[in-house]
Design a protein around this motif. Sequence first.
Motif, PDB file in Angstrom:
ATOM      1  N   ALA A 152       1.129  -1.056  -0.053  1.00 26.35           N
ATOM      2  CA  ALA A 152       0.281   0.220   0.409  1.00 26.35           C
ATOM      3  C   ALA A 152       0.877   1.305   0.181  1.00 26.35           C
ATOM      4  N   HIS A 153       1.061   2.708  -0.265  1.00 24.32           N
ATOM      5  CA  HIS A 153       1.237   3.667  -0.722  1.00 24.32           C
ATOM      6  C   HIS A 153       1.139   4.401   0.706  1.00 24.32           C
ATOM      7  N   PRO A 169       4.618 -17.152   3.799  1.00 24.40           N
ATOM      8  CA  PRO A 169       4.576 -16.335   4.147  1.00 24.40           C
ATOM      9  C   PRO A 169       4.962 -14.833   3.365  1.00 24.40           C
ATOM     10  N   LEU A 170       4.495 -13.934   4.661  1.00 24.27           N
ATOM     11  CA  LEU A 170       3.938 -12.410   3.694  1.00 24.27           C
ATOM     12  C   LEU A 170       5.430 -11.174   3.934  1.00 24.27           C
ATOM     13  N   ARG A 171       5.221 -10.811   2.491  1.00 19.62           N
ATOM     14  CA  ARG A 171       5.881 -10.178   2.950  1.00 19.62           C
ATOM     15  C   ARG A 171       4.547  -8.175   2.679  1.00 19.62           C
ATOM     16  N   LEU A 172       5.220  -7.283   3.653  1.00 18.50           N
ATOM     17  CA  LEU A 172       4.274  -6.094   3.522  1.00 18.50           C
ATOM     18  C   LEU A 172       4.946  -5.494   3.165  1.00 18.50           C
ATOM     19  N   VAL A 173       4.608  -4.457   2.246  1.00 17.63           N
ATOM     20  CA  VAL A 173       5.667  -3.391   1.744  1.00 17.63           C
ATOM     21  C   VAL A 173       4.898  -1.794   2.339  1.00 17.63           C
ATOM     22  N   ALA A 174       5.251  -0.788   1.898  1.00 17.98           N
ATOM     23  CA  ALA A 174       4.761   0.611   2.490  1.00 17.98           C
ATOM     24  C   ALA A 174       5.709   1.174   1.461  1.00 17.98           C
ATOM     25  N   PHE A 175       5.027   1.470  -0.003  1.00 16.18           N
ATOM     26  CA  PHE A 175       5.636   1.977  -0.867  1.00 16.18           C
ATOM     27  C   PHE A 175       5.847   3.905  -0.646  1.00 16.18           C
ATOM     28  N   ASP A 176       6.863   4.351  -1.569  1.00 17.54           N
ATOM     29  CA  ASP A 176       6.596   5.378  -1.490  1.00 17.54           C
ATOM     30  C   ASP A 176       6.690   5.802  -2.398  1.00 17.54           C
ATOM     31  N   MET A 177       6.220   6.989  -2.397  1.00 21.91           N
ATOM     32  CA  MET A 177       5.909   8.040  -4.196  1.00 21.91           C
ATOM     33  C   MET A 177       5.106   7.042  -5.389  1.00 21.91           C
ATOM     34  N   GLN A 235      16.709 -10.359  -8.656  1.00 20.18           N
ATOM     35  CA  GLN A 235      16.654 -11.549  -7.998  1.00 20.18           C
ATOM     36  C   GLN A 235      15.884 -12.897  -8.445  1.00 20.18           C
ATOM     37  N   GLN A 236      15.734 -12.239  -9.110  1.00 17.45           N
ATOM     38  CA  GLN A 236      14.570 -14.252  -9.146  1.00 17.45           C
ATOM     39  C   GLN A 236      13.652 -14.088  -8.306  1.00 17.45           C
ATOM     40  N   GLN A 237      13.151 -13.769  -7.208  1.00 21.65           N
ATOM     41  CA  GLN A 237      12.323 -13.817  -6.311  1.00 21.65           C
ATOM     42  C   GLN A 237      11.207 -14.042  -7.347  1.00 21.65           C
ATOM     43  N   PRO A 238      10.777 -15.162  -6.878  1.00 24.39           N
ATOM     44  CA  PRO A 238       9.226 -15.720  -7.190  1.00 24.39           C
ATOM     45  C   PRO A 238       7.768 -14.744  -6.077  1.00 24.39           C
ATOM     46  N   LEU A 239       7.044 -14.828  -6.154  1.00 22.66           N
ATOM     47  CA  LEU A 239       5.454 -14.313  -5.536  1.00 22.66           C
ATOM     48  C   LEU A 239       4.523 -14.969  -5.650  1.00 22.66           C
ATOM     49  N   ARG A 240       4.608 -15.872  -4.561  1.00 18.42           N
ATOM     50  CA  ARG A 240       2.291 -16.012  -5.067  1.00 18.42           C
ATOM     51  C   ARG A 240       1.942 -15.714  -4.923  1.00 18.42           C
ATOM     52  N   LEU A 241       1.858 -13.721  -5.081  1.00 17.30           N
ATOM     53  CA  LEU A 241       1.283 -12.976  -5.349  1.00 17.30           C
ATOM     54  C   LEU A 241       1.152 -11.578  -4.950  1.00 17.30           C
ATOM     55  N   MET A 242       1.006 -10.887  -5.360  1.00 19.28           N
ATOM     56  CA  MET A 242       1.225  -9.426  -5.202  1.00 19.28           C
ATOM     57  C   MET A 242      -0.155  -8.450  -4.864  1.00 19.28           C
ATOM     58  N   LEU A 243      -0.892  -7.988  -3.936  1.00 19.83           N
ATOM     59  CA  LEU A 243      -1.813  -7.392  -3.711  1.00 19.83           C
ATOM     60  C   LEU A 243      -1.536  -6.001  -3.814  1.00 19.83           C
ATOM     61  N   SER A 244      -1.996  -4.862  -3.855  1.00 16.33           N
ATOM     62  CA  SER A 244      -2.002  -3.672  -3.833  1.00 16.33           C
ATOM     63  C   SER A 244      -3.349  -3.165  -2.857  1.00 16.33           C
ATOM     64  N   LEU A 245      -3.432  -2.435  -1.908  1.00 14.50           N
ATOM     65  CA  LEU A 245      -4.187  -2.276  -1.233  1.00 14.50           C
ATOM     66  C   LEU A 245      -4.424  -0.670  -1.803  1.00 14.50           C
ATOM     67  N   GLU A 246      -5.132  -0.746  -2.834  1.00 13.24           N
ATOM     68  CA  GLU A 246      -5.589   1.179  -3.227  1.00 13.24           C
ATOM     69  C   GLU A 246      -6.756   2.153  -2.893  1.00 13.24           C
TER      70      GLU A 246
END
Length: 282
Positions: A81-82, A117-125, A143-154
């Motif tokens: 979420a930004h 596993p969850l990766r919670l990210v607060a996005f800037d800009m 980094q060839q990092q796989p993701l199960r899914l990306m969710l953007s809370l907007e």
Amino acid sequence: MDLKTRLQTYLTAIARERDPYMATAGHFFVQEYIRQQFAQWGSVEIHTFEAGGKTCQNLILNLPAEAKRQKRNLPPILIGAHYDGVPGTVAADDNATGVAVLLELASKFAAQPAKYPLRLVAFDMEEYGLLGSADYAALLREQQQPLRLMLSLEMLGYKDSTPGSQSYPPPLEKFYPNTGDFIALIGNLRTIPDLFSMSRSIRQAGISSQWLPVPNRGLIVRQTRLSDHAPFWDAGYPAIMVTDTAFMRNPHYHKPSDAIATLDLDFLAGVCAGLEIAIRRL
């Protein structure tokens, strides 16, 4: 405190002028607030990037999967979420609501982990062209990092039950309701099974939900690209935007009137509860 009160507490801290150039004090305050909240649940990673002669920060909290699945090396679900806002507004719906739900989900999944596993990210800009998410998506790709899914809370907190309150880019108005009382899930084609199951979980929490799969990275309907999921689409990841549809419903979008008083906190709490259920079922 019940869920609605907790969300209101988060909103009160975050909904202030916080444009990174015009309201640096507010921007720094919100950044620190998120960092402190995240720090209750684990060590906070800071991803820095340069934009317009300024060093900017995405704040990241990694939460492990439930114990019995930790050894499987599962790809994480990234929830973002930004936290920046446009000048001249406290940007309550856009996007204090998304950040409030991000913080609530952090506390919920820290206490009781999800299957992944969850990766919670607060996005800037985000408001300056999705710069924080673009930089981070590029890094993950590299980094060839796989993701199960990306969710953007907007934008998750504006509801209008008046018929005719919801608009769409054509021809979507032929297929979707004209009342702005639902939460929308918009994903690339790879996410169709997730769109279906997440929408169902949110409805079970008592919130109306509509979903839309978009081909070709959303380039045909540009309005579907207006958040931090778009760089993840571009990088080839499965990604979904969760949104109240912004200016297609909320008349306060990017205006001084985008204040907490215009939000429907029962709707926001329902969306938050529905998302928790939906993420646990992925």
